[in-house]
Design an enzyme around this catalytic site. Structure first.
Site, mmCIF file in Angstrom:
data_model
loop_
_atom_site.group_PDB
_atom_site.id
_atom_site.type_symbol
_atom_site.label_atom_id
_atom_site.label_comp_id
_atom_site.label_asym_id
_atom_site.label_seq_id
_atom_site.Cartn_x
_atom_site.Cartn_y
_atom_site.Cartn_z
ATOM 1 N N LYS A 99 0.873 -1.183 0.000
ATOM 2 C CA LYS A 99 0.000 0.000 0.000
ATOM 3 C C LYS A 99 0.907 1.230 0.000
ATOM 4 C CE LYS A 99 -4.159 1.887 2.236
ATOM 5 N NZ LYS A 99 -3.941 3.273 1.999
ATOM 6 N N PHE A 157 -1.980 -0.267 -10.075
ATOM 7 C CA PHE A 157 -2.564 -1.393 -9.341
ATOM 8 C C PHE A 157 -3.880 -1.887 -9.923
ATOM 9 C CE2 PHE A 157 -3.489 2.397 -6.627
ATOM 10 C CZ PHE A 157 -4.870 2.437 -6.779
HETATM 11 P P1 ATP Z 1 -6.348 5.726 3.350
HETATM 12 O O1 ATP Z 1 -6.706 7.002 4.054
HETATM 13 O O2 ATP Z 1 -6.102 4.572 4.245
HETATM 14 O O3 ATP Z 1 -5.352 5.907 2.251
HETATM 15 P P2 ATP Z 1 -8.418 5.986 1.571
HETATM 16 O O4 ATP Z 1 -9.620 6.524 2.214
HETATM 17 O O5 ATP Z 1 -7.520 6.887 0.796
HETATM 18 O O6 ATP Z 1 -7.606 5.252 2.676
HETATM 19 P P3 ATP Z 1 -9.060 3.387 0.980
HETATM 20 O O7 ATP Z 1 -10.066 2.836 0.103
HETATM 21 O O8 ATP Z 1 -9.350 3.241 2.399
HETATM 22 O O9 ATP Z 1 -8.843 4.874 0.597
HETATM 23 O O10 ATP Z 1 -7.662 2.745 0.691
HETATM 24 C C1 ATP Z 1 -7.279 2.589 -0.604
HETATM 25 C C2 ATP Z 1 -6.260 3.633 -0.945
HETATM 26 O O11 ATP Z 1 -4.958 3.112 -0.865
HETATM 27 C C3 ATP Z 1 -6.461 3.993 -2.354
HETATM 28 O O12 ATP Z 1 -7.232 5.180 -2.396
HETATM 29 C C4 ATP Z 1 -5.087 4.213 -2.926
HETATM 30 O O13 ATP Z 1 -4.851 5.609 -2.975
HETATM 31 C C5 ATP Z 1 -4.154 3.626 -1.916
HETATM 32 N N1 ATP Z 1 -3.309 2.525 -2.429
HETATM 33 C C6 ATP Z 1 -1.987 2.436 -2.271
HETATM 34 N N2 ATP Z 1 -1.494 1.307 -2.786
HETATM 35 C C7 ATP Z 1 -2.545 0.632 -3.313
HETATM 36 C C8 ATP Z 1 -2.688 -0.613 -3.991
HETATM 37 N N3 ATP Z 1 -1.645 -1.410 -4.210
HETATM 38 N N4 ATP Z 1 -3.939 -0.983 -4.375
HETATM 39 C C9 ATP Z 1 -5.008 -0.189 -4.144
HETATM 40 N N5 ATP Z 1 -4.938 1.000 -3.515
HETATM 41 C C10 ATP Z 1 -3.715 1.418 -3.092
#
Ligand code: ATP
Length: 570
Positions: A250, A339
């Site tokens: 991530k 990704f």
């Molecule tokens: P967070 O605040 O934890 O980043 P978020 O609210 O931005 O979460 P989530 O759906 O909770 O979004 O987490 C997915 C996020 O992680 C995506 O928005 C993306 O930006 C990020 N990300 C980083 N690496 C990856 C990956 N390998 N696959 C998918 N998403 C990824």
């Protein structure tokens, strides 16, 4: 269709609080609209002129609207201001003052939905010398032809706040009900919406041919609503939920969707804004990719050669701002870790299982600075844990586990993706909340003129913000100064129209800035309105400021539904 008919329906909707009744009233309105009118009505309900990614801003501030009401009604400006102070809603002020107009217009012609929308569109386009007067003049013209009730909604539309309590889910339901009498078409209409992020376009397409909505196709340069991840706390829980799955790093960068057709490349942010100009280095790399037509998604971040580590999202953005785009692109080139893929050479990939989508990505990546996200197939918790530890050693945020058989879940938070982050072990997750007010500094903070924030989350069902915390700690001195300067410009005497609140701050501000807030746990409290039941809403205990989220729009804030889930999780 006359705008009067729409205003009447809006007025009835505003008086209802149940979703079902609101849906029925809206469905009856959609029954009578042409495709073009359905498109306009949908945008008006959202308080928008075009889909958010086109960045068309109505650009009417409160001052303009006050001036237009003064000119159209003949009441002194000071009286309009006084009434506004009393009512807190310029829509009601316009309705009241225009019904007792001091000066009658010479001739009036009935307004249609399309003409009101078109006038607003022209207002938004006005730029350059004399444009401010022009905007006011056009709004005065609308008022001159409007009934008092129409004036209420014209005013709120100009300010981008309809205050109907109707969110996107209700619009989607109403479209279905308007055609078949029930919600059975909702799923396919929603899917279409998630694939193009344009409610007006979907409403129009649906009215033109309801049958076609079931095989609505993705289009290059129309961004897709991003899939979101659920959270679990341990490797064991992840394997129990998914079995054999893919685990990816991530990356804590900037989420981008890359659209390419021949020589044209566009880049959209997570909040669906066009950001192409911010990424000249990525655009160059994408131009030389083999596919003629492709849409893929990834995380962009800068790499520090000397320290052999990636910069975080904040460091990356800081460098881009500090050195300017050209120099930053040279010194701190961006890497994109792709990704997911949505579209390749005419084929919609969103329905394919993850494993097949990944193969498609691998068919043309990596290339130059466009890498593939690191991925391993795993079947036991120990493998998940060891990848998680490896990610932390690389100073990344954690890992994402992905269901090998799941399609791309556009616009939805599902267990197709599960995130495991380093913070989960010792403290709870964070929420992304919208600033709706702030407090004066007391004691040692007097000199900053800033003492903390009142923050809210977004209720998708009602399209309203609901407060969840008063945040007084976690601010650096720099941040306090920054907030004071930033919020001073946006402060208002009244609470935002689309906010439910009990607690009142020293100053209200328009919901615009998103901040990430850490907390210890979620409790019920009578002072907050998030997911309120029996007078008590969800509240964050020991909330503290983590960072400003420039990459989020207010509507991307954590939702009430998510808070409900997080409450169970805590
Ligand atoms: P967070 O605040 O934890 O980043 P978020 O609210 O931005 O979460 P989530 O759906 O909770 O979004 O987490 C997915 C996020 O992680 C995506 O928005 C993306 O930006 C990020 N990300 C980083 N690496 C990856 C990956 N390998 N696959 C998918 N998403 C990824």
């Amino acid at each position: 269709m006359l705008f009067g008919e729409v205003a009447k329906a809006f007025d009835q909707i505003e008086q209802k609080s149940g979703r079902l009744e609101m849906t029925d009233l809206l469905a009856r309105l959609f029954e009578k609209t042409t495709p073009e009118e359905a498109e306009r009505v949908s945008y008006i309900i959202q308080g928008e002129l075009r889909p958010p990614y086109e960045g068309v801003d109505l650009g009417m501030g409160e001052k303009f609207v006050l001036e237009a009401i003064h000119q159209a009604s003949g009441y002194p400006y000071s009286q309009v201001e006084k009434d506004f102070e009393k009512e807190g809603d310029l829509g009601i002020v316009a309705e009241k003052l225009l019904s007792n107009k001091r000066q009658q217009s010479l001739f009036t012609s009935p307004l249609s939905v399309v003409s009101v929308y078109n006038s607003m569109f022209k207002i938004s386009r006005a730029a350059g010398a004399g444009s401010q007067d022009m905007k006011i003049k056009r709004l005065v013209e609308l008022y001159n032809n409007a009934s008092p009730l129409e004036a209420r909604y014209i005013t709120r539309f100009a300010l981008g706040q309809l205050r109907l309590g109707v969110g996107d889910p209700t619009i989607l339901d109403a479209l279905s009900v308007s055609h078949v009498g029930d919600k059975s078409l909702r799923e396919s209409i929603e899917r279409a919406y998630n694939l193009c992020s344009d409610i007006g376009y979907v409403a129009r397409a649906f009215k033109e041919d309801p049958k076609k909505i079931a095989d609505f196709k993705i289009e290059v340069f129309k961004p897709i609503m991003p899939a979101l991840a659920e959270r679990l706390r341990t490797s064991e829980e992840i394997i129990a939920k998914l079995g054999k799955c893919a685990v990816e790093y991530k990356y804590d960068g900037f989420r981008i969707a890359v659209h390419k057709r021949d020589n044209r490349v566009e880049i959209y942010s997570r909040r669906l804004e066009k950001m192409t100009h911010m990424f000249p280095d990525v655009v160059k790399a994408v131009e030389s990719l083999p596919p003629k037509e492709v849409i893929f998604e990834g995380e962009a971040l800068a790499y520090n050669e000397e320290e052999k580590r990636f910069y975080s999202f904040q460091e990356t953005m800081h460098r881009r701002r500090k050195y300017g785009l050209e120099e930053a692109s040279e010194k701190y080139p961006l890497y994109v870790f792709a990704f997911d893929i949505h579209y390749l050479e005419g084929e919609d990939c969103t329905q394919l299982p993850y494993a097949e989508r990944r193969k498609k990505l691998e068919s043309f990546l990596p290339q130059e600075n466009i890498e593939l996200s690191k991925m391993r197939l795993v079947s036991i918790p120990e493998e998940v844990s060891s990848l998680f530890q490896a990610a932390l050693r690389m100073r990344l945020e954690g890992i994402m586990a992905k269901d090998l058989n799941a399609p791309y879940t556009a616009g939805k938070r599902k267990f197709a993706w599960i995130k495991l982050k380093k913070s989960y072990g010792k403290e709870m997750d964070t929420v992304d909340a919208v600033v709706v007010g702030y407090y004066r500094g007391k004691g040692s903070r007097t000199k900053f003129g800033f003492g903390g924030l009142l923050v809210a989350v977004y209720n998708e069902d009602t399209a309203r913000f609901e407060t969840i915390a008063k945040v007084g700690s976690g601010f650096t001195e720099e941040e306090m100064e920054k907030f004071q300067k930033m919020l001073e410009k946006d402060k208002m005497k009244h609470a935002p129209l689309n906010l439910d609140y009990v607690m009142e701050p020293d100053f209200w501000v328009q919901p615009k800035y998103v901040v990430e807030i850490a907390y210890d746990n979620i409790t019920r409290s009578p002072t907050h309105t998030c997911g309120r039941e029996e007078g008590k809403g969800f509240a964050l205990r020991f909330p503290r400021m983590v960072r400003i989220r420039d990459d989020r729009a207010p509507f991307d804030a954590t939702t009430t539904k998510e808070v409900e889930e997080m409450h169970k999780f805590s």
